[in-house]
Design a protein around this motif. Structure first.
Motif, PDB file in Angstrom:
ATOM      1  N   GLY A   1       0.213  -3.856  -2.221  1.00  0.00           N
ATOM      2  CA  GLY A   1       0.700  -5.245  -2.102  1.00  0.00           C
ATOM      3  C   GLY A   1       2.213  -5.093  -1.749  1.00  0.00           C
ATOM      4  O   GLY A   1       2.897  -4.129  -2.468  1.00  0.00           O
TER       5      GLY A   1
ATOM      6  N   THR B   1      -5.667  -7.600  -0.875  1.00  0.00           N
ATOM      7  CA  THR B   1      -4.873  -6.402  -0.753  1.00  0.00           C
ATOM      8  C   THR B   1      -5.916  -5.150  -0.503  1.00  0.00           C
ATOM      9  O   THR B   1      -5.927  -4.296   0.536  1.00  0.00           O
ATOM     10  CB  THR B   1      -3.849  -5.978  -2.067  1.00  0.00           C
ATOM     11  OG1 THR B   1      -3.048  -6.771  -2.053  1.00  0.00           O
ATOM     12  CG2 THR B   1      -3.566  -4.480  -1.975  1.00  0.00           C
TER      13      THR B   1
ATOM     14  N   CYS C   1      -2.961   1.845  -3.793  1.00  0.00           N
ATOM     15  CA  CYS C   1      -2.773   1.780  -5.336  1.00  0.00           C
ATOM     16  C   CYS C   1      -3.578   0.902  -5.788  1.00  0.00           C
ATOM     17  O   CYS C   1      -3.977  -0.328  -5.616  1.00  0.00           O
ATOM     18  CB  CYS C   1      -1.029   1.370  -5.522  1.00  0.00           C
ATOM     19  SG  CYS C   1       0.087   2.526  -5.455  1.00  0.00           S
TER      20      CYS C   1
ATOM     21  N   ILE D   1      -5.796  -1.011  -9.387  1.00  0.00           N
ATOM     22  CA  ILE D   1      -5.679  -2.155 -10.445  1.00  0.00           C
ATOM     23  C   ILE D   1      -5.207  -1.379 -11.570  1.00  0.00           C
ATOM     24  O   ILE D   1      -5.302  -0.332 -11.876  1.00  0.00           O
ATOM     25  CB  ILE D   1      -6.754  -2.854 -10.484  1.00  0.00           C
ATOM     26  CG1 ILE D   1      -7.969  -2.119 -11.137  1.00  0.00           C
ATOM     27  CG2 ILE D   1      -7.032  -3.608  -9.457  1.00  0.00           C
ATOM     28  CD1 ILE D   1      -9.120  -2.784 -11.743  1.00  0.00           C
TER      29      ILE D   1
ATOM     30  N   CYS E   1       1.104   7.853  -9.630  1.00  0.00           N
ATOM     31  CA  CYS E   1       0.460   7.806  -8.337  1.00  0.00           C
ATOM     32  C   CYS E   1       1.049   9.038  -7.615  1.00  0.00           C
ATOM     33  O   CYS E   1       0.230   9.420  -6.732  1.00  0.00           O
ATOM     34  CB  CYS E   1       0.948   6.516  -7.669  1.00  0.00           C
ATOM     35  SG  CYS E   1       0.146   5.174  -8.099  1.00  0.00           S
TER      36      CYS E   1
ATOM     37  N   GLY F   1      -5.646 -12.249  -5.043  1.00  0.00           N
ATOM     38  CA  GLY F   1      -4.640 -11.283  -4.690  1.00  0.00           C
ATOM     39  C   GLY F   1      -4.931  -9.965  -4.443  1.00  0.00           C
ATOM     40  O   GLY F   1      -4.698  -9.328  -3.507  1.00  0.00           O
ATOM     41  N   HIS F   2      -5.689  -9.456  -5.571  1.00  0.00           N
ATOM     42  CA  HIS F   2      -6.031  -8.235  -5.534  1.00  0.00           C
ATOM     43  C   HIS F   2      -6.979  -7.766  -4.382  1.00  0.00           C
ATOM     44  O   HIS F   2      -6.953  -6.961  -3.468  1.00  0.00           O
ATOM     45  CB  HIS F   2      -6.731  -7.900  -6.638  1.00  0.00           C
ATOM     46  CG  HIS F   2      -6.156  -7.911  -8.117  1.00  0.00           C
ATOM     47  ND1 HIS F   2      -6.741  -8.093  -9.357  1.00  0.00           N
ATOM     48  CD2 HIS F   2      -5.135  -7.478  -8.480  1.00  0.00           C
ATOM     49  CE1 HIS F   2      -5.841  -8.099 -10.334  1.00  0.00           C
ATOM     50  NE2 HIS F   2      -4.672  -7.670  -9.693  1.00  0.00           N
TER      51      HIS F   2
ATOM     52  N   VAL G   1      -0.511 -13.315  -2.146  1.00  0.00           N
ATOM     53  CA  VAL G   1      -1.181 -14.558  -2.338  1.00  0.00           C
ATOM     54  C   VAL G   1      -0.885 -15.380  -3.597  1.00  0.00           C
ATOM     55  O   VAL G   1      -0.713 -14.652  -4.621  1.00  0.00           O
ATOM     56  CB  VAL G   1      -2.969 -14.217  -2.221  1.00  0.00           C
ATOM     57  CG1 VAL G   1      -3.609 -15.475  -2.279  1.00  0.00           C
ATOM     58  CG2 VAL G   1      -3.363 -13.330  -1.245  1.00  0.00           C
TER      59      VAL G   1
HETATM   60  N1  5CA Z   1      -1.876  -0.279 -10.994  1.00  0.00           N
HETATM   61  C1  5CA Z   1      -0.663  -0.713 -10.319  1.00  0.00           C
HETATM   62  C2  5CA Z   1      -0.497   0.012  -8.960  1.00  0.00           C
HETATM   63  S1  5CA Z   1      -0.511   1.696  -9.152  1.00  0.00           S
HETATM   64  C3  5CA Z   1      -0.667  -2.373  -9.909  1.00  0.00           C
HETATM   65  O1  5CA Z   1       0.044  -2.898  -9.344  1.00  0.00           O
HETATM   66  N2  5CA Z   1      -2.020  -2.853 -10.305  1.00  0.00           N
HETATM   67  S2  5CA Z   1      -2.170  -4.522 -10.163  1.00  0.00           S
HETATM   68  O2  5CA Z   1      -3.412  -4.713 -10.856  1.00  0.00           O
HETATM   69  O3  5CA Z   1      -1.220  -5.224 -10.691  1.00  0.00           O
HETATM   70  O4  5CA Z   1      -2.211  -4.630  -8.712  1.00  0.00           O
HETATM   71  C4  5CA Z   1      -3.254  -4.125  -7.932  1.00  0.00           C
HETATM   72  C5  5CA Z   1      -2.949  -4.192  -6.400  1.00  0.00           C
HETATM   73  O5  5CA Z   1      -3.146  -5.618  -6.075  1.00  0.00           O
HETATM   74  C6  5CA Z   1      -1.570  -3.941  -6.138  1.00  0.00           C
HETATM   75  O6  5CA Z   1      -1.683  -3.159  -4.724  1.00  0.00           O
HETATM   76  C7  5CA Z   1      -0.550  -5.088  -5.835  1.00  0.00           C
HETATM   77  O7  5CA Z   1       0.267  -5.055  -5.069  1.00  0.00           O
HETATM   78  C8  5CA Z   1      -1.721  -6.076  -5.395  1.00  0.00           C
HETATM   79  N3  5CA Z   1      -1.589  -7.474  -5.911  1.00  0.00           N
HETATM   80  C9  5CA Z   1      -1.140  -7.997  -6.981  1.00  0.00           C
HETATM   81  N4  5CA Z   1      -1.064  -9.363  -7.175  1.00  0.00           N
HETATM   82  C10 5CA Z   1      -1.128  -9.672  -5.842  1.00  0.00           C
HETATM   83  C11 5CA Z   1      -0.960 -11.019  -5.168  1.00  0.00           C
HETATM   84  N5  5CA Z   1      -0.945 -11.972  -5.861  1.00  0.00           N
HETATM   85  N6  5CA Z   1      -1.519 -10.979  -3.699  1.00  0.00           N
HETATM   86  C12 5CA Z   1      -1.910  -9.943  -3.223  1.00  0.00           C
HETATM   87  N7  5CA Z   1      -1.860  -8.443  -3.845  1.00  0.00           N
HETATM   88  C13 5CA Z   1      -1.455  -8.312  -5.099  1.00  0.00           C
END
Ligand code: 5CA
Ligand code: ZN
Length: 427
Positions: free
Chosen positions: A251, A60, A45, A47, A233, A56-57, A284
Motif C-alpha cells: 500500500g 492491496t 509486503c 500483514i 523485508c 484495505g488489506h 481504502v
Molecule cells: N507487515 C507490514 C508490511 S511488511 C504491514 O504493513 N502490515 S499491515 O498489516 O499493516 O498491512 C498489510 C498491507 O496492507 C500493506 O501492504 C499495507 O500497505 C496495506 N494496507 C494497510 N492498510 C490499508 C488500507 N487502509 N488500504 C489499502 N491498503 C492498506
C-alpha cells in the motif's frame, strides 16, 4: 510457513503477449513492468497479523493479484514472495492489550488471512516466510552492513540497539522523494523513532532491538534481540528472490519509510538495486478516514463472508476502483457489486451470448494499461448487457467469457459457488 491454495488459472485463447505498463513510484512515471520472457519476480509486503483481513488489506493483495494474473497471461513464469511480520511492536502491543500470547494471536490471524485470500481467489505466493523464521538471515545481513560501516550501536548502556545509517549508506535512494522535514514527520508517524537519544541521525533505522524484559528475543551474534521492521523485508526478499527483482509492492503507506529503508539496506549490502520497480495501491477508508488498525474503523472480509456476502462480490466491489486511487468503502458500492455479479452470471449462463473475443481483448488491454480494472469491468458490463438483450441463434456460448473473467479478473462466475444475498442489514 505455508501460504494458501488457489489453483493457477489455465491459459485462455487469444493473444496475451502484450507487455504491462504501470506506474512506478520510484520514477513517478509509467514503465514496462516485468520481463518479456522467463520469470517475473515480485515481493509484496504481507500483514502484521492482527485485525486481519480488513478491506484495505484485501484491496492491496487484489492489486498485486491482477499483476500476477497479467504476467501469467503473458506466458511468464512468476516467482512471488510475501512475508508475515509475525513479531513487531504493534503485534506485541495488541497481544498485551488483549491479554493473549502474541504467538497465538499471530497464528489465528494468519489462519484467518489464508481463509480470506482463498475466498477472494487471490493467487498465493510460492514463499510465505514469517519474520520469526528469518532471524538467521536478518542477523547475517546486519553483520554485513556492520562490516561495511553502515550499522552502529546507539550510545545507550542499557539497550545498545543497532541502527542503520540511512542517509549516508551508499545504497540509499530517495524513493519517496521527501525533503528532510517531511521525511522526519512521516518517519515519526509510521513507527520510526527520530528522537531516540544516541542515534547519529534522526532518520537512522532500527535493525536489531536488544532484548527487553517480557519481550520475545532470539540469541544471536549481535546479542539477544529481535529484528527491526525494514530489515525483515530486505532479508526475506534477498534470500528468496535475489537482487533487482521486478517489483516490490504494498500500500502507499509503505513508500516511506518502509520501502525506502528496505531498499537502502539491500542495495547497500549487494551493490545492486533492490527492486527494479515499486508499485503502490491506494488507501481504502471508511467514513472519511483511512481504514487502519490504530483508528479501529475496519470492515473485515471474514465478517462480510459470514454474513453471506459472496466473496466474488467483495472482489468486484474492490476492482470497481482503480488500484492507485484512495477511496471510501461504502455498502452501496458493495450492493452495486452484488448486482453486477448477478448480471454477469446471468449473461454467461444464458443460452445465447455475444462473441466474447473483442471484449476479452479489451480486458487484456485495460489491465496492461496500469492495471485499469474499472475499464475491464466496463467492458464486461457492455458484453453482458448486449448478451442479455439479444434473442438470436447466431451467437456463441458463455464458456470463453467465463474462463477469461476467471483467469484475468479472478471473478468466479460459475453458478452456485456461494450466496449473493443477505445484505439487507446494511442497505
Ligand atoms: N507487515 C507490514 C508490511 S511488511 C504491514 O504493513 N502490515 S499491515 O498489516 O499493516 O498491512 C498489510 C498491507 O496492507 C500493506 O501492504 C499495507 O500497505 C496495506 N494496507 C494497510 N492498510 C490499508 C488500507 N487502509 N488500504 C489499502 N491498503 C492498506
Ligand atoms: Zn514489508
Amino acid at each position: 510457513m505455508d501460504a494458501w491454495h488457489v489453483p493457477t488459472p489455465s491459459r485462455i485463447p487469444g493473444d496475451g503477449s502484450a507487455p504491462l505498463v504501470a506506474h512506478d513510484s520510484a520514477t513517478g512515471s509509467l514503465q514496462q513492468i516485468g520481463p518479456d520472457a522467463g520469470t517475473a519476480r515480485f515481493y509484496v509486503c504481507g500483514i502484521t497479523p492482527y485485525d486481519a483481513t480488513h478491506i484495505g488489506h484485501a484491496n492491496t493483495y487484489l492489486t498485486f493479484d491482477l499483476l500476477h494474473r497479467v504476467w501469467l497471461d503473458r506466458g511468464l513464469q512468476v516467482h512471488y514472495v510475501q512475508n508475515v511480520t509475525d513479531v513487531d511492536d504493534p503485534l506485541l502491543e495488541r497481544a498485551e492489550r488483549d491479554g493473549v500470547d502474541w504467538r497465538v494471536l499471530a497464528r489465528e490471524q494468519i489462519a484467518l488471512f489464508r481463509e480470506d485470500m482463498t475466498a477472494l481467489n487471490v493467487l498465493p505466493p510460492q514463499q510465505y516466510p514469517g519474520a520469526t523464521e528469518t532471524i538467521d538471515e536478518v542477523v547475517a545481513l546486519i553483520e554485513k552492513l556492520r562490516d561495511l560501516g553502515t550499522v552502529y550501536r546507539v550510545d545507550d548502556p542499557e539497550y545498545p540497539d543497532y541502527y542503520f545509517t540511512t542517509l549516508d549508506a551508499p545504497g540509499h535512494v530517495a524513493l519517496a522523494g521527501l525533503d528532510e522535514q517531511a521525511a522526519l514527520a512521516t518517519f515519526a508517524e509510521r513507527g520510526g523513532d527520530p528522537d531516540r537519544p544516541g542515534k547519529r541521525h534522526p532518520l537512522d533505522a532500527l535493525v536489531w532491538r536488544m532484548a527487553r524484559p517480557g519481550e520475545p528475543s532470539w540469541p544471536s551474534a549481535l546479542g539477544e534481540g529481535r529484528p527491526g521492521w525494514h530489515i525483515e523485508c530486505s532479508a526475506i526478499a534477498l534470500d528468496n528472490l535475489g537482487t533487482s527483482f521486478d517489483v516490490q509492492g504494498g500500500g502507499s503507506d509503505l513508500i516511506f519509510p518502509h520501502h525506502e529503508m528496505s531498499a537502502a539496506h539491500a542495495h547497500t549490502v549487494s551493490g545492486h538495486p533492490f527492486a527494479r520497480h515499486w508499485l503502490h495501491s491506494g488507501m481504502v477508508g471508511l467514513d472519511g478516514e483511512k481504514m487502519s488498525k490504530s483508528k479501529g474503523n475496519l470492515v473485515f472480509v471474514s465478517r462480510l463472508r459470514h454474513e453471506g456476502v459472496d466473496p466474488a462480490a467483495i472482489r468486484l466491489a474492490l476492482l470497481a476502483h482503480h488500484y492507485r486511487d484512495d477511496w471510501m468503502w461504502t455498502y452501496s458500492g458493495l450492493r452495486a457489486a452484488v448486482d453486477r455479479l448477478a448480471m454477469w452470471r446471468e449473461a454467461v449462463h444464458n443460452d445465447t451470448g455475444l462473441n466474447a473475443d473483442s471484449t476479452i481483448a479489451e480486458i487484456r488491454a485495460a489491465l496492461r494499461d496500469d492495471l485499469d480494472a474499472p475499464r475491464a469491468l466496463a467492458a464486461v458490463d457492455a458484453w453482458a448487457g448486449g448478451s442479455l438483450a439479444i434473442d438470436s441463434d447466431d451467437t456463441e456460448g458463455p464458456g470463453a467469457m467465463l474462463e477469461a473473467v476467471d483467469a484475468l479478473l479472478g471473478v468466479d462466475l460459475r453458478l452456485g459457488t456461494s450466496a449473493t444475498t443477505a445484505l439487507d442489514w446494511q442497505l
